[in-house]
Design a protein around this motif. Sequence first.
Motif, mmCIF file in Angstrom:
data_model
loop_
_atom_site.group_PDB
_atom_site.id
_atom_site.type_symbol
_atom_site.label_atom_id
_atom_site.label_comp_id
_atom_site.label_asym_id
_atom_site.label_seq_id
_atom_site.Cartn_x
_atom_site.Cartn_y
_atom_site.Cartn_z
ATOM 1 N N ALA A 50 0.842 -0.889 0.106
ATOM 2 C CA ALA A 50 0.123 -0.098 0.088
ATOM 3 C C ALA A 50 0.735 1.235 -0.015
ATOM 4 C CB ALA A 50 -0.810 0.015 1.283
ATOM 5 N N ILE A 51 0.461 2.101 -0.811
ATOM 6 C CA ILE A 51 1.213 3.556 -1.113
ATOM 7 C C ILE A 51 0.525 4.617 -0.231
ATOM 8 C CG2 ILE A 51 2.088 5.430 -2.284
ATOM 9 C CD1 ILE A 51 2.188 3.173 -4.747
ATOM 10 N N MET A 52 0.450 4.842 1.016
ATOM 11 C CA MET A 52 -0.147 5.587 1.989
ATOM 12 C C MET A 52 0.090 7.030 1.654
ATOM 13 S SD MET A 52 -1.441 2.969 3.098
ATOM 14 C CE MET A 52 -2.674 3.741 4.573
ATOM 15 N N ARG A 53 -0.964 7.879 1.152
ATOM 16 C CA ARG A 53 -0.837 9.002 1.005
ATOM 17 C C ARG A 53 -2.168 9.858 1.814
ATOM 18 N NH1 ARG A 53 3.595 10.864 -1.746
ATOM 19 N NH2 ARG A 53 2.532 12.550 -2.814
ATOM 20 N N ASP A 54 -2.656 9.144 2.745
ATOM 21 C CA ASP A 54 -3.893 9.825 3.418
ATOM 22 C C ASP A 54 -3.432 10.311 4.776
ATOM 23 O OD1 ASP A 54 -3.397 7.144 5.144
ATOM 24 O OD2 ASP A 54 -5.601 6.891 4.931
ATOM 25 N N ARG A 55 -2.272 10.210 5.277
ATOM 26 C CA ARG A 55 -1.654 10.823 6.520
ATOM 27 C C ARG A 55 -2.377 10.049 8.026
ATOM 28 N NH1 ARG A 55 -2.410 15.158 3.228
ATOM 29 N NH2 ARG A 55 -0.151 16.058 2.653
ATOM 30 N N SER A 56 -3.153 8.857 7.670
ATOM 31 C CA SER A 56 -3.664 8.253 8.821
ATOM 32 C C SER A 56 -2.779 7.182 9.444
ATOM 33 C CB SER A 56 -5.084 7.607 8.391
ATOM 34 O OG SER A 56 -5.513 6.803 9.378
ATOM 35 N N TYR A 57 -2.478 7.318 10.624
ATOM 36 C CA TYR A 57 -1.617 6.464 11.347
ATOM 37 C C TYR A 57 -2.550 5.199 11.556
ATOM 38 C CZ TYR A 57 0.682 4.359 15.324
ATOM 39 O OH TYR A 57 1.189 3.447 16.089
ATOM 40 N N THR A 77 4.604 7.954 9.488
ATOM 41 C CA THR A 77 3.116 8.489 9.413
ATOM 42 C C THR A 77 2.748 9.245 10.683
ATOM 43 O OG1 THR A 77 2.142 7.041 7.766
ATOM 44 C CG2 THR A 77 0.599 8.240 9.003
ATOM 45 N N LYS A 78 3.185 8.412 11.932
ATOM 46 C CA LYS A 78 2.883 9.073 13.207
ATOM 47 C C LYS A 78 3.561 10.367 13.734
ATOM 48 C CE LYS A 78 2.838 7.735 18.085
ATOM 49 N NZ LYS A 78 3.273 6.490 18.919
ATOM 50 N N VAL A 79 4.992 9.994 13.259
ATOM 51 C CA VAL A 79 6.007 11.204 13.727
ATOM 52 C C VAL A 79 5.691 12.223 12.743
ATOM 53 C CG1 VAL A 79 8.410 11.824 13.656
ATOM 54 C CG2 VAL A 79 7.493 9.599 14.764
ATOM 55 N N CYS A 80 5.663 12.105 11.473
ATOM 56 C CA CYS A 80 5.869 13.221 10.412
ATOM 57 C C CYS A 80 4.692 13.962 10.116
ATOM 58 C CB CYS A 80 6.402 12.621 9.251
ATOM 59 S SG CYS A 80 8.049 11.954 9.281
ATOM 60 N N ASN A 81 3.442 13.625 10.668
ATOM 61 C CA ASN A 81 2.227 14.061 10.233
ATOM 62 C C ASN A 81 1.787 14.972 11.527
ATOM 63 O OD1 ASN A 81 1.487 13.660 7.433
ATOM 64 N ND2 ASN A 81 1.572 11.487 8.279
ATOM 65 N N ASP A 82 2.736 15.083 12.637
ATOM 66 C CA ASP A 82 2.281 15.608 13.843
ATOM 67 C C ASP A 82 3.519 16.544 14.224
ATOM 68 O OD1 ASP A 82 1.866 16.744 16.383
ATOM 69 O OD2 ASP A 82 0.719 15.029 16.782
ATOM 70 N N LYS A 83 3.687 17.838 13.947
ATOM 71 C CA LYS A 83 4.616 18.652 14.180
ATOM 72 C C LYS A 83 5.298 18.488 15.728
ATOM 73 C CE LYS A 83 3.943 21.751 10.563
ATOM 74 N NZ LYS A 83 2.869 20.560 9.796
ATOM 75 N N TRP A 84 4.573 18.337 16.827
ATOM 76 C CA TRP A 84 4.712 18.199 18.056
ATOM 77 C C TRP A 84 5.355 16.745 18.395
ATOM 78 C CZ3 TRP A 84 6.120 20.963 22.034
ATOM 79 C CH2 TRP A 84 5.907 20.401 23.565
ATOM 80 N N GLU A 85 5.104 15.694 17.684
ATOM 81 C CA GLU A 85 5.549 14.392 17.608
ATOM 82 C C GLU A 85 6.958 14.522 16.844
ATOM 83 O OE1 GLU A 85 4.981 11.283 18.573
ATOM 84 O OE2 GLU A 85 2.737 11.381 19.215
ATOM 85 N N GLU A 244 10.709 20.546 9.444
ATOM 86 C CA GLU A 244 9.578 19.542 9.411
ATOM 87 C C GLU A 244 10.007 18.359 8.554
ATOM 88 O OE1 GLU A 244 6.215 21.621 7.943
ATOM 89 O OE2 GLU A 244 6.055 23.176 9.208
ATOM 90 N N ILE A 245 9.162 17.469 8.529
ATOM 91 C CA ILE A 245 9.294 16.248 7.545
ATOM 92 C C ILE A 245 7.909 16.051 6.810
ATOM 93 C CG2 ILE A 245 10.072 13.759 7.437
ATOM 94 C CD1 ILE A 245 11.535 14.170 9.983
ATOM 95 N N GLU A 246 8.012 15.884 5.735
ATOM 96 C CA GLU A 246 6.795 15.432 4.755
ATOM 97 C C GLU A 246 6.820 14.138 4.599
ATOM 98 O OE1 GLU A 246 4.059 17.560 4.078
ATOM 99 O OE2 GLU A 246 5.023 19.360 4.628
ATOM 100 N N ASP A 247 5.765 13.561 5.064
ATOM 101 C CA ASP A 247 5.409 12.084 4.862
ATOM 102 C C ASP A 247 4.660 12.035 3.607
ATOM 103 O OD1 ASP A 247 4.434 9.538 4.947
ATOM 104 O OD2 ASP A 247 2.815 10.028 6.006
ATOM 105 N N VAL A 248 3.683 12.845 3.359
ATOM 106 C CA VAL A 248 3.219 12.669 1.770
ATOM 107 C C VAL A 248 3.590 13.765 1.038
ATOM 108 C CG1 VAL A 248 0.904 12.758 0.681
ATOM 109 C CG2 VAL A 248 0.937 11.902 2.943
ATOM 110 N N VAL A 249 5.057 13.638 0.663
ATOM 111 C CA VAL A 249 5.781 14.794 0.114
ATOM 112 C C VAL A 249 5.084 14.922 -1.387
ATOM 113 C CG1 VAL A 249 7.436 13.053 -0.596
ATOM 114 C CG2 VAL A 249 8.115 15.590 -0.521
ATOM 115 N N GLY A 250 4.912 16.217 -1.751
ATOM 116 C CA GLY A 250 4.677 16.476 -2.923
ATOM 117 C C GLY A 250 5.736 16.367 -3.947
#
Length: 278
Positions: A50-57, A77-85, A244-250
Amino acid sequence: MKQGIIVYTEQDAKKNEWFINRIIELGMEYGLFIKLVMSEKATECECDFAIMRDRSYGNSKRLEDKGVRIFNSALVTKVCNDKWETYNYFKDKNVPMMYTQKFSLPYPFVMKPRDGHGGQSVYLIENQDQSNAALEEIKNAYFDSSVQNDNLIKAVNEHFIFQFKATETGKDLRVYVLGDMILTSMLRESETDFRANFSVGGHAKEVALSDDEMKIVSKVTQEMQSDFIGIDIIYNNGAPVLNEIEDVVGTRMLYKYTDIDACKEYVKYISDCLNSND
């Protein structure tokens, strides 16, 4: 032929039709059957990858627990889609970052949503008037307009982070990393905005990495064990710091300013990973 899915929210799928179709088309060239699946249906699918592009942990973790090879991992997904994480994960790992907390700082500071991306709803706050204006805008965009100030501040402190302002604004570096290979690095700059994001009007050019920038990229790559990410670096007193780190990088910036076919590189990488496990 290996069966795979590419997962998006419905809203994001509409914005990324070209990318989705390109990934599906290239998949066939590499012996991969890939179909688009909406986020809410992702965990119901039987697939090899699966290629995950929905940012859902949650989706990533459930698929991972079923033994599905996912790109990127649930950890990413968990670390990179939450800037506090992101901040808490890297602050004690010898990665330079701007000091960040979950409540207001002395002026000037930057306020941004924990789950934001693309430079949206990011505010540079230099005085009380700017703070009041930002809170009003956030209330209208995120919360019920009837929310009172005390409750609004509590809600903002939960959903936003507050970060010391870096000395250099309107400039950042996006490093595209595929596995342990750097595809390229793009210096993004804006003459009109403290944000340099391509999606909010910044322009970009390819640049070589300095030794200090390379150290940040290498550390992040080593810690994340990611598949395809964007690492964003900003500059404070002349020194690079992880932003920052972009998980779903454009990839739009790559297609506009470079000859890199990011989709082809990504699909080839996916194929190589899957075949190496056979």
